[in-house]
Design a protein around this motif. Sequence first.
Motif, PDB file in Angstrom:
ATOM      1  N   ALA A 157       0.806  -1.219   0.000  1.00 30.20           N
ATOM      2  CA  ALA A 157       0.000   0.000   0.000  1.00 30.20           C
ATOM      3  C   ALA A 157       0.842   1.273   0.000  1.00 30.20           C
ATOM      4  CB  ALA A 157      -0.930   0.011   1.220  1.00 30.20           C
ATOM      5  N   GLN A 158       2.180   1.137   0.014  1.00 33.39           N
ATOM      6  CA  GLN A 158       3.035   2.319   0.117  1.00 33.39           C
ATOM      7  C   GLN A 158       4.161   2.321  -0.919  1.00 33.39           C
ATOM      8  OE1 GLN A 158       4.427   2.084   4.160  1.00 33.39           O
ATOM      9  NE2 GLN A 158       2.513   2.852   5.017  1.00 33.39           N
ATOM     10  N   ARG A 161      -2.791   6.741  -2.187  1.00 34.92           N
ATOM     11  CA  ARG A 161      -4.120   6.965  -1.631  1.00 34.92           C
ATOM     12  C   ARG A 161      -5.215   6.647  -2.643  1.00 34.92           C
ATOM     13  NH1 ARG A 161      -6.107  10.009   2.618  1.00 34.92           N
ATOM     14  NH2 ARG A 161      -4.131   9.374   3.564  1.00 34.92           N
ATOM     15  N   ILE A 162      -5.003   6.999  -3.911  1.00 31.72           N
ATOM     16  CA  ILE A 162      -6.032   6.746  -4.926  1.00 31.72           C
ATOM     17  C   ILE A 162      -5.874   5.364  -5.570  1.00 31.72           C
ATOM     18  CG2 ILE A 162      -6.277   9.199  -5.434  1.00 31.72           C
ATOM     19  CD1 ILE A 162      -4.678   8.745  -7.996  1.00 31.72           C
ATOM     20  N   SER A 163      -4.903   4.579  -5.117  1.00 31.27           N
ATOM     21  CA  SER A 163      -4.592   3.241  -5.626  1.00 31.27           C
ATOM     22  C   SER A 163      -3.529   3.327  -6.720  1.00 31.27           C
ATOM     23  CB  SER A 163      -5.824   2.526  -6.181  1.00 31.27           C
ATOM     24  OG  SER A 163      -5.474   1.241  -6.658  1.00 31.27           O
ATOM     25  N   SER A 164      -2.417   2.667  -6.452  1.00 30.50           N
ATOM     26  CA  SER A 164      -1.279   2.712  -7.363  1.00 30.50           C
ATOM     27  C   SER A 164      -1.516   1.787  -8.550  1.00 30.50           C
ATOM     28  CB  SER A 164      -0.002   2.293  -6.619  1.00 30.50           C
ATOM     29  OG  SER A 164       0.259   3.150  -5.539  1.00 30.50           O
ATOM     30  N   THR A 165      -1.935   2.361  -9.659  1.00 33.47           N
ATOM     31  CA  THR A 165      -2.081   1.624 -10.913  1.00 33.47           C
ATOM     32  C   THR A 165      -1.430   2.441 -12.020  1.00 33.47           C
ATOM     33  OG1 THR A 165      -4.192   2.652 -11.494  1.00 33.47           O
ATOM     34  CG2 THR A 165      -4.282   0.643 -10.144  1.00 33.47           C
ATOM     35  N   ALA A 180       7.592  10.268  -8.571  1.00 37.22           N
ATOM     36  CA  ALA A 180       7.273   8.888  -8.193  1.00 37.22           C
ATOM     37  C   ALA A 180       6.395   8.185  -9.234  1.00 37.22           C
ATOM     38  CB  ALA A 180       6.614   8.857  -6.822  1.00 37.22           C
ATOM     39  N   PRO A 181       5.312   8.803  -9.720  1.00 33.50           N
ATOM     40  CA  PRO A 181       4.464   8.116 -10.706  1.00 33.50           C
ATOM     41  C   PRO A 181       5.178   7.731 -11.996  1.00 33.50           C
ATOM     42  CG  PRO A 181       3.306   9.998  -9.782  1.00 33.50           C
ATOM     43  CD  PRO A 181       4.712  10.082  -9.298  1.00 33.50           C
ATOM     44  N   VAL A 182       6.047   8.592 -12.511  1.00 39.33           N
ATOM     45  CA  VAL A 182       6.689   8.292 -13.797  1.00 39.33           C
ATOM     46  C   VAL A 182       7.626   7.099 -13.651  1.00 39.33           C
ATOM     47  CG1 VAL A 182       8.690   9.850 -13.545  1.00 39.33           C
ATOM     48  CG2 VAL A 182       7.806   9.333 -15.818  1.00 39.33           C
ATOM     49  N   ASN A 183       8.305   6.978 -12.528  1.00 38.47           N
ATOM     50  CA  ASN A 183       9.185   5.829 -12.314  1.00 38.47           C
ATOM     51  C   ASN A 183       8.383   4.585 -11.956  1.00 38.47           C
ATOM     52  OD1 ASN A 183      12.145   6.780 -12.472  1.00 38.47           O
ATOM     53  ND2 ASN A 183      11.188   8.363 -11.231  1.00 38.47           N
ATOM     54  N   TYR A 184       7.234   4.763 -11.316  1.00 38.23           N
ATOM     55  CA  TYR A 184       6.348   3.632 -11.028  1.00 38.23           C
ATOM     56  C   TYR A 184       5.895   2.970 -12.328  1.00 38.23           C
ATOM     57  CZ  TYR A 184       2.330   0.996  -9.268  1.00 38.23           C
ATOM     58  OH  TYR A 184       1.440  -0.014  -8.971  1.00 38.23           O
ATOM     59  N   VAL A 185       5.519   3.773 -13.322  1.00 42.69           N
ATOM     60  CA  VAL A 185       5.076   3.221 -14.611  1.00 42.69           C
ATOM     61  C   VAL A 185       6.220   2.460 -15.281  1.00 42.69           C
ATOM     62  CG1 VAL A 185       4.228   3.778 -16.914  1.00 42.69           C
ATOM     63  CG2 VAL A 185       3.319   4.997 -14.942  1.00 42.69           C
ATOM     64  N   SER A 186       7.439   3.026 -15.270  1.00 41.45           N
ATOM     65  CA  SER A 186       8.584   2.361 -15.891  1.00 41.45           C
ATOM     66  C   SER A 186       8.877   1.018 -15.247  1.00 41.45           C
ATOM     67  CB  SER A 186       9.831   3.254 -15.805  1.00 41.45           C
ATOM     68  OG  SER A 186       9.696   4.391 -16.630  1.00 41.45           O
ATOM     69  N   LEU A 187       8.618   0.904 -13.943  1.00 45.91           N
ATOM     70  CA  LEU A 187       8.862  -0.348 -13.229  1.00 45.91           C
ATOM     71  C   LEU A 187       7.748  -1.362 -13.444  1.00 45.91           C
ATOM     72  CD1 LEU A 187      10.154   1.050  -9.816  1.00 45.91           C
ATOM     73  CD2 LEU A 187      11.493  -0.311 -11.433  1.00 45.91           C
ATOM     74  N   ARG A 188       6.515  -0.892 -13.558  1.00 53.16           N
ATOM     75  CA  ARG A 188       5.369  -1.798 -13.524  1.00 53.16           C
ATOM     76  C   ARG A 188       4.820  -2.199 -14.884  1.00 53.16           C
ATOM     77  NH1 ARG A 188       3.348  -3.936  -8.745  1.00 53.16           N
ATOM     78  NH2 ARG A 188       4.672  -3.158  -7.085  1.00 53.16           N
ATOM     79  N   CYS A 189       5.201  -1.511 -15.948  1.00 51.92           N
ATOM     80  CA  CYS A 189       4.646  -1.859 -17.259  1.00 51.92           C
ATOM     81  C   CYS A 189       5.480  -2.916 -17.965  1.00 51.92           C
ATOM     82  CB  CYS A 189       4.513  -0.621 -18.146  1.00 51.92           C
ATOM     83  SG  CYS A 189       6.079   0.080 -18.697  1.00 51.92           S
ATOM     84  N   VAL A 190       6.603  -3.334 -17.372  1.00 52.73           N
ATOM     85  CA  VAL A 190       7.451  -4.364 -17.960  1.00 52.73           C
ATOM     86  C   VAL A 190       7.533  -5.544 -17.004  1.00 52.73           C
ATOM     87  CG1 VAL A 190       8.808  -2.675 -19.232  1.00 52.73           C
ATOM     88  CG2 VAL A 190       9.571  -3.392 -16.962  1.00 52.73           C
ATOM     89  N   SER A 200      -3.208  -1.032 -20.356  1.00 52.86           N
ATOM     90  CA  SER A 200      -2.022  -1.221 -19.520  1.00 52.86           C
ATOM     91  C   SER A 200      -2.259  -2.345 -18.525  1.00 52.86           C
ATOM     92  CB  SER A 200      -1.687   0.078 -18.770  1.00 52.86           C
ATOM     93  OG  SER A 200      -2.768   0.503 -17.978  1.00 52.86           O
ATOM     94  N   VAL A 201      -1.230  -3.149 -18.333  1.00 56.50           N
ATOM     95  CA  VAL A 201      -1.276  -4.265 -17.391  1.00 56.50           C
ATOM     96  C   VAL A 201      -0.093  -4.139 -16.451  1.00 56.50           C
ATOM     97  CG1 VAL A 201      -1.211  -6.772 -17.121  1.00 56.50           C
ATOM     98  CG2 VAL A 201      -2.385  -5.757 -19.086  1.00 56.50           C
ATOM     99  N   ASP A 202      -0.358  -4.256 -15.154  1.00 55.84           N
ATOM    100  CA  ASP A 202       0.719  -4.253 -14.178  1.00 55.84           C
ATOM    101  C   ASP A 202       1.398  -5.616 -14.247  1.00 55.84           C
ATOM    102  OD1 ASP A 202       2.389  -4.200 -11.972  1.00 55.84           O
ATOM    103  OD2 ASP A 202       1.015  -2.989 -10.782  1.00 55.84           O
ATOM    104  N   VAL A 203       2.478  -5.694 -15.029  1.00 55.69           N
ATOM    105  CA  VAL A 203       3.110  -6.973 -15.312  1.00 55.69           C
ATOM    106  C   VAL A 203       3.754  -7.568 -14.069  1.00 55.69           C
ATOM    107  CG1 VAL A 203       4.725  -8.165 -16.861  1.00 55.69           C
ATOM    108  CG2 VAL A 203       3.539  -6.123 -17.630  1.00 55.69           C
ATOM    109  N   TYR A 204       4.084  -6.745 -13.091  1.00 55.81           N
ATOM    110  CA  TYR A 204       4.709  -7.244 -11.867  1.00 55.81           C
ATOM    111  C   TYR A 204       3.806  -8.248 -11.168  1.00 55.81           C
ATOM    112  CZ  TYR A 204       7.064  -7.181  -7.334  1.00 55.81           C
ATOM    113  OH  TYR A 204       7.719  -7.538  -6.195  1.00 55.81           O
TER     114      TYR A 204
END
Length: 496
Positions: free
Chosen positions: A155-156, A337-341, A388-398, A462-466
């Motif tokens: 959640a964090q 808070r709004i859900s990390s997607t 934080a969001p831009v790096n979150y996408v780079s980590l989670r979309c692959v 988009s799919v959270d590949v992780y």
Amino acid sequence: MASESGQSSNPSWFTPKRLLMIFCIINMLNYVDRGAIASNGVNGSLATCTDSGICTGGSGIQGDFNLNNFQDGVLSSAFMVGLLIASPIFASLAKSHNPFRLIGVGLSVWTFAIAGCGSSFDFWSIAICRMLVGVGEASFISLAAPFIDDHAPAAQKTAWLATFYMCIPAGTALGYVYGGFVGSQFNWRVAFWVLAILMLPFPILGFVTKPLQLEGFAPLESKHTPTSIETNDSETGGDDMLAEDQALLRGSKSTSKLWDQFTIFSKDIQELLHDQVYVVNVLGYISYNFVIGAYSYWGPKAGYNIYHMSNADLLFGGMTIVCGILGTLAGGLFLDRISSTISNSFKLLSGATFLGAIFCFIAFLFKSLSGFIVFFSMGELLIFVTQAPVNYVSLRCVKPSLRPLSMAVSTVSIHIFGDVPSSPLVGVLQDQINDWRKTSLCLTSIFFLAAVIWFIGIFMKSVDVYDKDDEERSATSRRGKQTPLIEGNRDASSEI
């Protein structure tokens, strides 16, 4: 690497919070170095003489080595040569070598290179050391964020990434102060030596503690399978072969391994470039960094010419520090808070950048300094929400095994196409129109382009590949090798 039983009976010294704290300190030291070499105390100035013949001696690096402005400018960005070349290399090596040990290798190079900067004797010696600083930093830049993403509470996750990236503006600002104080009180060389001493415990820690493993990377002992040549040698006896034949076979095997590494790297790059979500995210980040890079270089000069600021460096620096820290943390906390997607990340990226661009654009329209400060501060606060969001996408979309390379390619792209060309191009624009207000407005408008690009990402599939069970993770899990080496994440791994 320890055995399976060793993994459960002998957990790593690291806990998730310890890992985050140590990575934040390392990141801070990286950017303290960047701020320190740009500070007046370390960078210094050339000797000057008045018309009456009174001369003042030079100071710092520029004064001691008698560097012209071009050479001085090269030193400030030489680290980027090593960073851009080594980042993809370290990311690729993570597939065949333990990523945690690679960070230890990189930090060792960084430590010796920083010590070398303090011991340099001319322009080329310090320039080479600055390039090696970038090589050392490359492993950490590529691999630290995936480790944090693996071990942060579910959640964090974005808040933890925000805490990590908050060290960038904080470290740079601290570097200005640190370099100015040490350079004026002692000597510019001392500033580098002290940084090397402060970093030294971390590469040692990376080698002596039990190594951590990244999600999507199988333990190293499971990766080695005897080749047909090795099997044949063991059965027939290597003594029966001529020494020349053995040397040829070894050379052939080495060449084959290098070619295999290159083939895997090429396929991984192609996979990244065919990932539309990743490409859109990086394109938006390039546009964003184009403006940020030019702001950091030309901002004080533009402020001085438009508003006649007597302390433009201090004012712009102070606003950037405060807004950078608060904005980066706020972005991570809000996304959690709004859900990390990935979709929510693109919404936050486009919305915050668009609103921030409006405030920054209006700021440069103000005639009064007070109006500019209020609106520009609000704009910067919103602009830094994106970290934080831009790096979150780079980590989670692959997929997990591509995360180090995705961070490396993102870092290389935003520098090559973003902040590196932006400063000279803005200089060319200013030479043509000779009006800093109009130049600043033209530059700020590129934020709108970044917002539009990220807005497109909202509507992409988009799919959270992780969180998706790919073949590599499933196979590794079935072999029982997925037990994490970090205390505190055991329960989560048992579910996998």
